[in-house]
Design a protein around this motif. Sequence first.
Motif, short mmCIF file in Angstrom:
data_model
loop_
_atom_site.label_atom_id
_atom_site.label_comp_id
_atom_site.label_asym_id
_atom_site.label_seq_id
_atom_site.Cartn_x
_atom_site.Cartn_y
_atom_site.Cartn_z
N LYS A 1 -8.18 3.11 1.98
CA LYS A 1 -8.60 4.17 2.90
C LYS A 1 -8.76 5.46 2.10
CE LYS A 1 -5.92 2.23 6.76
NZ LYS A 1 -4.81 2.48 7.71
N ASP B 1 -6.87 12.41 2.30
CA ASP B 1 -5.70 11.54 2.43
C ASP B 1 -6.16 10.11 2.21
OD1 ASP B 1 -4.20 13.76 3.02
OD2 ASP B 1 -4.18 13.41 5.19
N GLU C 1 -5.11 5.75 1.00
CA GLU C 1 -4.16 4.64 0.85
C GLU C 1 -4.66 3.73 -0.26
OE1 GLU C 1 -2.24 2.47 4.34
OE2 GLU C 1 -3.61 0.93 3.57
N PRO D 1 0.82 -1.21 0.00
CA PRO D 1 0.00 0.00 0.00
C PRO D 1 0.86 1.27 0.00
CG PRO D 1 0.03 -0.99 2.19
CD PRO D 1 0.69 -1.97 1.26
N ARG D 2 0.33 2.29 -0.65
CA ARG D 2 1.02 3.58 -0.72
C ARG D 2 0.06 4.68 -0.32
NH1 ARG D 2 3.33 6.51 -6.25
NH2 ARG D 2 3.65 8.56 -5.32
N GLU D 3 0.56 5.65 0.44
CA GLU D 3 -0.28 6.76 0.88
C GLU D 3 -0.26 7.89 -0.15
OE1 GLU D 3 0.98 7.96 4.73
OE2 GLU D 3 0.24 6.13 5.72
N CYS E 1 -3.50 0.57 -3.30
CA CYS E 1 -2.58 -0.50 -3.67
C CYS E 1 -2.68 -0.72 -5.17
CB CYS E 1 -2.92 -1.80 -2.94
SG CYS E 1 -3.06 -1.62 -1.14
#
Length: 246
Positions: free
Chosen positions: A59, A104, A106, A35-37, A108
């Motif tokens: 998210k 914001d 998250e 996962p990357r924010e 993938c």
Amino acid sequence: MSDNSDGSCIVKHFESYAALDEKDQQLLLSLEEGPREWPKNTPLWQQGDPSDSFYTLSKGWACSFRDLEDGTRQVLDIYVPGDIVGLREFSFRKRITSVVMLSDAELCAFPRTHLDHIFSSSLVLCSVMFMITSRDQAILLERLVNLGRRSARQKLAHFLAEISYRLQRTNTFVENHLSLPLTQSVLADALGLSAVHVSRTFKEFREEGLLKTANAHLELMDIKGLEAVAGFDEFYLESLVSESHL
């Protein structure tokens, strides 16, 4: 469901279409590796970029849109936690829309080439993928009806009722009170209304106790009331298969 799939938005999403065994769950969990924010207002991709992967939104919120020649934009969809972003574009070489984060988030990434593994490994997941793309198409068709045939009050109420219904698929519990990171500007761009028209409708809804606005968030105070205003019928969002294996 196994412990490691508890809390997985994508597993919850797929299980709203069909029951999944352990193998199917593990295949889906592989989509959520790495996962990357992404900060609020960050673009995920721009229209015309190479279409080499799709994403699972674990998210946060995002929206897809098209820029128009006069400098305005048309918001095409709002993505909520658990949604798959970019699946409808997987057969194109280039992106046909742009996507930006509304909060914001998250995500993938899942390379498009990995779909072959999913399709060859699980008939259930293959079928669910098809149902998800079909449902996305149904949402766009209903959006056309919303844009063309409903009043401003009905447009806004219907759109918000739809978002709240979609959230119920991937969240454990959605009450009649719900907070959304949606601004008047985003809603205006999604509904083909002017910002002034949306503001006027918001004022009416606030006076009727249907919603509140504060800090770039929209609070739905009476979802059932919004559904009544819209004449909302969730038939186009309902699954063909819900609890049995395909």
